[in-house]
Structure formats: structure tokens, C-alpha cells
Scaffold this motif. Structure first.
Motif, PDB file in Angstrom:
ATOM      1  N   THR A 411       0.841  -1.201   0.000  1.00 41.59           N
ATOM      2  CA  THR A 411       0.000   0.000   0.000  1.00 41.59           C
ATOM      3  C   THR A 411       0.872   1.245   0.000  1.00 41.59           C
ATOM      4  OG1 THR A 411      -1.727  -1.152   1.244  1.00 41.59           O
ATOM      5  CG2 THR A 411      -1.794   1.259   1.250  1.00 41.59           C
ATOM      6  N   PHE A 412       0.534   2.199  -0.843  1.00 44.80           N
ATOM      7  CA  PHE A 412       1.194   3.502  -0.830  1.00 44.80           C
ATOM      8  C   PHE A 412       0.490   4.399   0.185  1.00 44.80           C
ATOM      9  CE2 PHE A 412       2.336   2.038  -5.119  1.00 44.80           C
ATOM     10  CZ  PHE A 412       3.692   2.281  -5.114  1.00 44.80           C
ATOM     11  N   VAL A 413       1.267   4.978   1.092  1.00 39.68           N
ATOM     12  CA  VAL A 413       0.703   5.858   2.120  1.00 39.68           C
ATOM     13  C   VAL A 413       1.500   7.155   2.159  1.00 39.68           C
ATOM     14  CG1 VAL A 413      -0.068   3.883   3.505  1.00 39.68           C
ATOM     15  CG2 VAL A 413       2.138   4.956   3.989  1.00 39.68           C
ATOM     16  N   TYR A 414       0.862   8.170   2.704  1.00 39.21           N
ATOM     17  CA  TYR A 414       1.493   9.487   2.818  1.00 39.21           C
ATOM     18  C   TYR A 414       2.148   9.608   4.183  1.00 39.21           C
ATOM     19  CZ  TYR A 414       2.024  14.573   2.634  1.00 39.21           C
ATOM     20  OH  TYR A 414       2.530  15.855   2.632  1.00 39.21           O
ATOM     21  N   ASP A 415       3.462   9.832   4.176  1.00 44.46           N
ATOM     22  CA  ASP A 415       4.221  10.032   5.404  1.00 44.46           C
ATOM     23  C   ASP A 415       4.225  11.536   5.714  1.00 44.46           C
ATOM     24  OD1 ASP A 415       6.230  10.478   7.321  1.00 44.46           O
ATOM     25  OD2 ASP A 415       7.427   8.791   6.617  1.00 44.46           O
ATOM     26  N   ARG A 416       3.473  11.940   6.735  1.00 47.21           N
ATOM     27  CA  ARG A 416       3.343  13.366   7.031  1.00 47.21           C
ATOM     28  C   ARG A 416       4.640  13.977   7.541  1.00 47.21           C
ATOM     29  NH1 ARG A 416      -1.650  15.048   6.333  1.00 47.21           N
ATOM     30  NH2 ARG A 416      -3.328  13.491   6.266  1.00 47.21           N
ATOM     31  N   ARG A 417       5.501  13.162   8.109  1.00 48.70           N
ATOM     32  CA  ARG A 417       6.769  13.691   8.617  1.00 48.70           C
ATOM     33  C   ARG A 417       7.672  14.114   7.461  1.00 48.70           C
ATOM     34  NH1 ARG A 417      11.710  11.619   9.316  1.00 48.70           N
ATOM     35  NH2 ARG A 417      10.980   9.541   8.681  1.00 48.70           N
ATOM     36  N   THR A 418       7.791  13.256   6.453  1.00 42.62           N
ATOM     37  CA  THR A 418       8.659  13.563   5.317  1.00 42.62           C
ATOM     38  C   THR A 418       7.914  14.206   4.158  1.00 42.62           C
ATOM     39  OG1 THR A 418       8.313  11.368   4.347  1.00 42.62           O
ATOM     40  CG2 THR A 418      10.140  11.619   5.918  1.00 42.62           C
ATOM     41  N   ARG A 419       6.573  14.181   4.232  1.00 43.64           N
ATOM     42  CA  ARG A 419       5.718  14.674   3.161  1.00 43.64           C
ATOM     43  C   ARG A 419       5.985  13.944   1.844  1.00 43.64           C
ATOM     44  NH1 ARG A 419       5.931  21.185   3.760  1.00 43.64           N
ATOM     45  NH2 ARG A 419       8.149  20.740   3.984  1.00 43.64           N
ATOM     46  N   ARG A 420       6.195  12.646   1.974  1.00 43.96           N
ATOM     47  CA  ARG A 420       6.420  11.784   0.815  1.00 43.96           C
ATOM     48  C   ARG A 420       5.440  10.620   0.856  1.00 43.96           C
ATOM     49  NH1 ARG A 420      10.631   8.895   1.066  1.00 43.96           N
ATOM     50  NH2 ARG A 420      10.770   8.526  -1.183  1.00 43.96           N
ATOM     51  N   VAL A 421       5.122  10.096  -0.326  1.00 38.92           N
ATOM     52  CA  VAL A 421       4.319   8.879  -0.436  1.00 38.92           C
ATOM     53  C   VAL A 421       5.280   7.702  -0.543  1.00 38.92           C
ATOM     54  CG1 VAL A 421       2.684   7.598  -1.874  1.00 38.92           C
ATOM     55  CG2 VAL A 421       2.360  10.056  -1.472  1.00 38.92           C
ATOM     56  N   VAL A 422       5.083   6.709   0.325  1.00 36.15           N
ATOM     57  CA  VAL A 422       6.003   5.576   0.396  1.00 36.15           C
ATOM     58  C   VAL A 422       5.214   4.273   0.356  1.00 36.15           C
ATOM     59  CG1 VAL A 422       7.755   6.864   1.660  1.00 36.15           C
ATOM     60  CG2 VAL A 422       5.987   5.605   2.918  1.00 36.15           C
ATOM     61  N   LEU A 423       5.893   3.216  -0.029  1.00 33.53           N
ATOM     62  CA  LEU A 423       5.285   1.890  -0.073  1.00 33.53           C
ATOM     63  C   LEU A 423       5.396   1.225   1.288  1.00 33.53           C
ATOM     64  CD1 LEU A 423       4.013  -0.387  -1.815  1.00 33.53           C
ATOM     65  CD2 LEU A 423       6.366  -1.177  -2.250  1.00 33.53           C
ATOM     66  N   THR A 424       4.287   0.704   1.785  1.00 31.80           N
ATOM     67  CA  THR A 424       4.266  -0.018   3.055  1.00 31.80           C
ATOM     68  C   THR A 424       3.641  -1.391   2.844  1.00 31.80           C
ATOM     69  OG1 THR A 424       2.083   0.825   3.712  1.00 31.80           O
ATOM     70  CG2 THR A 424       4.000   2.147   4.327  1.00 31.80           C
ATOM     71  N   GLY A 425       3.829  -2.246   3.850  1.00 29.83           N
ATOM     72  CA  GLY A 425       3.203  -3.568   3.812  1.00 29.83           C
ATOM     73  C   GLY A 425       3.835  -4.530   2.833  1.00 29.83           C
ATOM     74  N   TRP A 426       5.028  -4.218   2.358  1.00 26.97           N
ATOM     75  CA  TRP A 426       5.723  -5.080   1.393  1.00 26.97           C
ATOM     76  C   TRP A 426       7.017  -5.554   2.055  1.00 26.97           C
ATOM     77  CZ3 TRP A 426       4.037  -6.742  -3.334  1.00 26.97           C
ATOM     78  CH2 TRP A 426       4.944  -7.436  -4.123  1.00 26.97           C
ATOM     79  N   GLY A 427       7.007  -6.792   2.511  1.00 28.22           N
ATOM     80  CA  GLY A 427       8.181  -7.320   3.196  1.00 28.22           C
ATOM     81  C   GLY A 427       8.924  -8.342   2.361  1.00 28.22           C
ATOM     82  N   PRO A 428       9.998  -8.909   2.908  1.00 27.50           N
ATOM     83  CA  PRO A 428      10.782  -9.905   2.159  1.00 27.50           C
ATOM     84  C   PRO A 428       9.960 -11.113   1.726  1.00 27.50           C
ATOM     85  CG  PRO A 428      11.965  -9.151   4.114  1.00 27.50           C
ATOM     86  CD  PRO A 428      10.583  -8.590   4.216  1.00 27.50           C
ATOM     87  N   GLU A 429       8.904 -11.407   2.487  1.00 22.74           N
ATOM     88  CA  GLU A 429       8.096 -12.587   2.155  1.00 22.74           C
ATOM     89  C   GLU A 429       7.234 -12.376   0.914  1.00 22.74           C
ATOM     90  OE1 GLU A 429       5.603  -9.745   4.288  1.00 22.74           O
ATOM     91  OE2 GLU A 429       7.623 -10.555   4.665  1.00 22.74           O
ATOM     92  N   ALA A 430       7.082 -11.131   0.459  1.00 23.82           N
ATOM     93  CA  ALA A 430       6.133 -10.842  -0.610  1.00 23.82           C
ATOM     94  C   ALA A 430       6.508 -11.510  -1.929  1.00 23.82           C
ATOM     95  CB  ALA A 430       6.002  -9.337  -0.809  1.00 23.82           C
TER      96      ALA A 430
END
Length: 526
Positions: A411-430
Motif C-alpha cells: 500500500t502507498f501511504v502518505y508520510d506526514r513527517r517527510t511529506r512523501r508517499v512511500v510503499l508499506t506492507g511489502w516485506g521480504p516474504e512478498a
């Protein structure tokens, strides 16, 4: 509510100049040309010139719609003799979108000058993503493989309203013709730089698997000129990942985009990076656009406005723009599902070395053949004959695979601290299930071919060149890419594909989805 068809077809402002770049327009001293360059309101704006954006530009232009294509990357020239692009063997900053150190599998991590290079590598958590950053988008840096997904996987991934029979009968053939994809001719296949292709096919047949020719958008006449020595060797030498300097690929800047510009209703402005999207003060949409020169120096930041906005910035950047717009309140009513359902298309790569058979003097880039496996391995997968630019007679063969992974998503989410959209929920098992399928394939081929040895590839982080999803069709949009709740806002790129292209390289599917969507958008008036 859709616009009436008659009104939609008449939206052209009447004489918008078709030109490849705003700077080219500015070369004339006429007031008309200067006004065209300065204009920042268009009926339709297309963000991005990749597969979806190029289709949108052509079909809108032919419908008479006053259209501007904004592309963050450069328009790269071609040369019969010079190396326009860098490569794994000529590493420089032209390869990368504003990186200070080269970074990609097979590329030495040496310092380079940051600039608006041809490809972006985004280092997300547990995944490196490659995407195009040029006029023509990913078509400049892909390897030309043009294939449809098999029926069962298309049907299982897409909403019922998208009929496989309709795509197989109309949209896949149309996209194939427009992209100029054909299978490798025998004279090319028999040439020395494709010894590795013939050897890969023999290994497959010994294992009981019949390889099939694969559609490709390489220009075989340019390859023939390379073989004759009348142009600099590029595709036959294995160049592809960062562009072919001599025009050996039928990239979108040679197919869809010139046809769009020829309508007279479309402008294209390279080095114009869209930084944000919001509602316009008087309706429609407003974009913050950063204009750069070829070195990457920012010349100014302008506001562009439009009534119809086609977001075709590619999976990574469409999610960046729209997720940020929702979370910052610029477009607060965007669907809650936006940003979810990302996948890497099951991309896998493996090497094997042959101790008894020659692979040829160089490994040509175009993929000659492939084989789809439905039930043989941990996941359905397509294995493709690939190449290694730096092989130089080394006894190494490369296989690239795309698996049908229906489960692993980020999932792409907005990181309010960096004000960037980043990918989350994607681990080595994916990517483990896809890697397991690739390992099983390798084992089957090795068992049938004495003298082969598998070579482990241990890159620091898994990678994909096929980012997909985040704005899934039928979930965040209707079946023509209209974003739910936002009249005049469309998404037409890889983010529509639900995380996996069903065992196919995604370019043909993206093009076909966009062709179908634009046909209906034009026919219904919006």
C-alpha cells in the motif's frame, strides 16, 4: 455526468500547435508561437507520455480535443553512431533520474552526476522499483516483450465487465498493431548475437517444454543494419535497460506520440514535472508544474489548469500524486482504496551457466521466445529468454519470469513527517512464492540438461521493473478509468492493473485498457 458527445468532440481550441517540446516552439519568433508556449490552460492535460498517456494523447487529439501532454523526462535523440544513453558498461548520470550514485542490479555503484536521466530507481522498503522518466515513458527502457495474459488469469484479476473475448478480439490486436510488435524474424534469430536465444530454446525442448515466439517492439531493420555494421551495435550488443541509442526500439516516441502531435490538437512539453494536483478555483483541475532544463536546473514553477485531467504518470508517480492529494486535502474525496493493492507483477530473474555449449560473442537484447506454465510450479508463470549485456562469450544464460501472484500486495501511504508517499506492507516474504516457482523451473531445466549449473543471484533488495496497482480498475475507477466521485479525472496507466498482469509483461495490457477506455470516453462524451 459525461459531457455530450458533440460538445466533447468540439473541445479543440482551434489550432493548438503540435510540437515535441515547448522549447522547439519557442525557436520561432512569431507571437502565435510564443503564445502557444506561454499558454497554461488546456481543455485536457495528460500527465505522462508512457503507454496510457500516449494512447490518451492520440485518441484525444483525433477527437479534436485541445490537449497538452506534460512529461517530466527528456526527449532523447537517436544516433546511428553515438552512444546517446549510458549502459551497464558505460555508467553515467544519463541512466538515472537524479541519483548521485548509480544503482540497479548489474550496475556498479559508482558516483554519477545527478540529472533528469532516463529511468528512476525508487528505493522503497524491501523493494527497488524501476520506472521510465523520458518522453515515451517505460517504452524507452523496457525490453519490448509484448504479450497478452492467458484467459484464466485475466478473468480472475479483472472485474466481470472487462470481457476477455472483447480484449482478445479487439483491444489486444489493436494495441499490438499500434505498438508495432512482431515476432523475431528467422534471419535475426539465426544471427550470432542470438546464439544464446537458440541455446535457451534447446534447453527448454530437452526439458520437454516447447518455447513459443514472443511479440517484440524492436525494429528488425535497425538490428539488420547493426549486423551489417552500418550503424553502431546497440540491441545486438545487449543494450536495452537504459535505452537503445540508435532507435532500435519502436518506443512510443516513434509510434503513438508522433501520430498524436500530427493531429494539430496536441502539444507535448518535456522536462515539465507535475508536483501536485488539486481542484481548480473555477472548477476543473490545477497542477503545480516544475519546469527544468536538460541539466535538471529548475527554471520556474507554474500553475497549469484544465477541465479534463488524465493521470498517466505510471504506477509509482500516479500513486505519489493522488495519495498525496487525498491526504493533504487537495482532493480529499478520492477513494479510500486509492494506494492499496500494489504488486510487483511477480518479477523474477535467474542465471545458469553452461559448461559445454557456446552462448555466442554477445547477447542481443530482444527476447525471442517464452513459455507459459499453468500448473507445473508453485505459481503459474511465464518464463522468457533474456540476456546479459556483459556476457561477452561467457557461458551464461538468463531467464526472466513473471508469475501470477494474486496474494502479495502493498500500500502507498502518505508520510506526514517527510511529506512523501512511500510503499508499506511489502516485506521480504512478498516475493517468496514467485521465487519458489522460479527455483522449481530452474531445477526442471537443469535436470534435463547435463552440464548446466544454476547461479545464485543475491541482490541486496528485491526489485521490479513492472510496478502495478494502487488505483485498481473497478475499485477506484470505473471500467474506463474515471475516478470515482471526480468528474473529468481519469487514471490510465499501470496503476489500474490490480497488482499483477496475469502472467504477462504489462505493456500490452496497459495499452489495451487505455485504448478501450478512450474509445468509450470519446463515444460517450467524457
Amino acid at each position: 455526468m459525461p459531457l455530450p458527445r458533440r460538445r466533447f468532440a468540439g473541445l479543440c481550441s482551434g489550432g493548438a500547435l503540435a510540437a515535441l517540446t515547448a522549447s522547439a516552439l519557442g525557436a520561432s519568433s512569431s507571437r502565435a508561437v510564443a503564445g502557444a508556449v506561454a499558454r497554461t490552460h488546456f481543455k485536457a492535460i495528460v500527465i505522462g507520455s508512457g503507454f496510457g498517456g500516449s494512447v490518451a494523447a492520440l485518441r484525444l487529439g483525433r477527437a479534436g480535443v485541445d490537449t497538452l501532454v506534460l512529461e517530466r523526462g527528456r526527449q532523447w535523440p537517436t544516433s546511428p553512431t553515438e552512444a546517446v544513453f549510458g549502459s551497464q558498461e558505460r555508467i553515467d548520470g544519463r541512466m538515472f533520474w537524479f541519483r548521485s550514485v548509480a544503482y540497479w542490479p548489474g550496475v556498479a555503484p559508482v558516483p554519477v552526476r545527478p540529472q533528469p536521466g532516463v529511468a528512476e530507481v525508487s528505493n522503497e522498503a524491501h523493494l527497488d522499483i524501476l520506472c521510465g522518466a523520458a518522453v515515451g515513458g517505460g517504452s524507452v527502457v523496457y525490453t519490448g516483450a509484448t504479450v497478452p495474459p492467458p484467459r484464466p488469469y485475466f478473468t480472475s484479476l479483472y472485474p466481470p465487465g472487462l470481457s476477455y473475448d472483447e480484449f482478445a478480439g479487439r483491444w489486444f490486436p489493436l494495441a499490438t498493431r499500434e505498438l508495432g510488435a512482431t515476432t523475431m524474424p528467422k534471419d535475426i534469430y539465426d544471427a550470432a548475437p542470438f546464439t544464446h536465444s537458440r541455446l535457451w530454446d534447446r534447453h527448454m525442448r530437452r526439458a520437454g517444454y516447447a518455447p513459443e515466439p514472443i511479440g517484440s517492439t524492436f525494429d528488425w531493420d535497425v538490428l539488420r543494419a547493426e549486423l551489417r555494421g552500418t550503424v553502431r551495435a546497440s540491441a545486438t550488443a545487449g543494450e536495452s535497460d537504459f535505452g537503445c541509442s540508435n532507435g532500435a526500439k519502436k518506443s512510443l516516441d516513434r509510434t503513438y506520440l508522433p501520430r498524436a502531435l500530427a493531429t494539430g490538437n496536441v502539444q507535448l512539453r518535456p522536462l515539465h514535472e507535475v508536483r501536485s494536483v488539486r481542484r481548480g478555483r473555477r472548477g476543473g483541475y490545477a497542477l503545480e508544474v516544475r519546469r527544468m532544463d536538460a541539466s535538471g536546473t529548475v527554471l520556474d514553477v507554474e500553475e497549469y489548469t484544465c477541465d479534463l485531467l488524465f493521470v498517466c504518470a505510471g504506477t509509482l508517480n500516479t500513486n505519489r500524486l493522488l495519495v498525496a492529494a487525498r491526504e493533504r486535502g487537495d482532493l480529499p474525496d478520492l477513494p479510500a482504496a486509492l494506494g492499496s493493492g500494489f504488486g510487483g507483477n511477480g518479477d523474477q530473474i535467474s542465471l545458469r551457466t553452461t559448461l559445454t555449449e557456446r552462448t555466442g560473442p554477445a547477447q542481443g537484447a530482444p527476447c525471442a521466445s517464452a513459455r507459459f506454465f499453468h500448473r507445473d510450479f508453485a505459481q503459474p508463470m511465464r518464463a522468457e529468454s533474456w540476456q546479459w549485456l556483459s556476457a561477452h562469450s561467457l557461458p551464461v544464460l538468463v531467464t526472466f519470469a513473471v508469475t501470477v501472484d494474486r496474494e502479495n500486495r502493498g500500500t502507498f501511504v502518505y508520510d506526514r513527517r517527510t511529506r512523501r508517499v512511500v510503499l508499506t506492507g511489502w516485506g521480504p516474504e512478498a516475493q517468496r512464492a514467485s521465487a519458489r516457482a522460479m527455483g522449481q523451473y530452474d531445477a526442471a531445466v537443469l535436470a534435463a540438461n547435463p552440464g548446466l549449473v544454476s547461479v545464485a543471484l543475491d541482490y541486496p533488495v528485491p526489485f521490479t521493473g513492472h510496478p502495478l496497482g494502487g488505483c485498481a480498475i473497478g475499485r477506484c475507477t470505473d471500467l474506463e478509468g474515471r475516478v470515482a466521485g471526480h468528474r473529468g479525472l481519469y487514471v490510465l496507466d499501470g496503476s489500474l492493473v490490480p497488482g499483477n498482469a496475469g502472467g504477462a509483461n504489462p505493456s500490452l495490457t496497459i495499452t489495451a485498457l487505455a485504448e478501450r477506455a478512450l474509445a468509450r470516453i470519446v463515444a460517450t462524451g467524457g
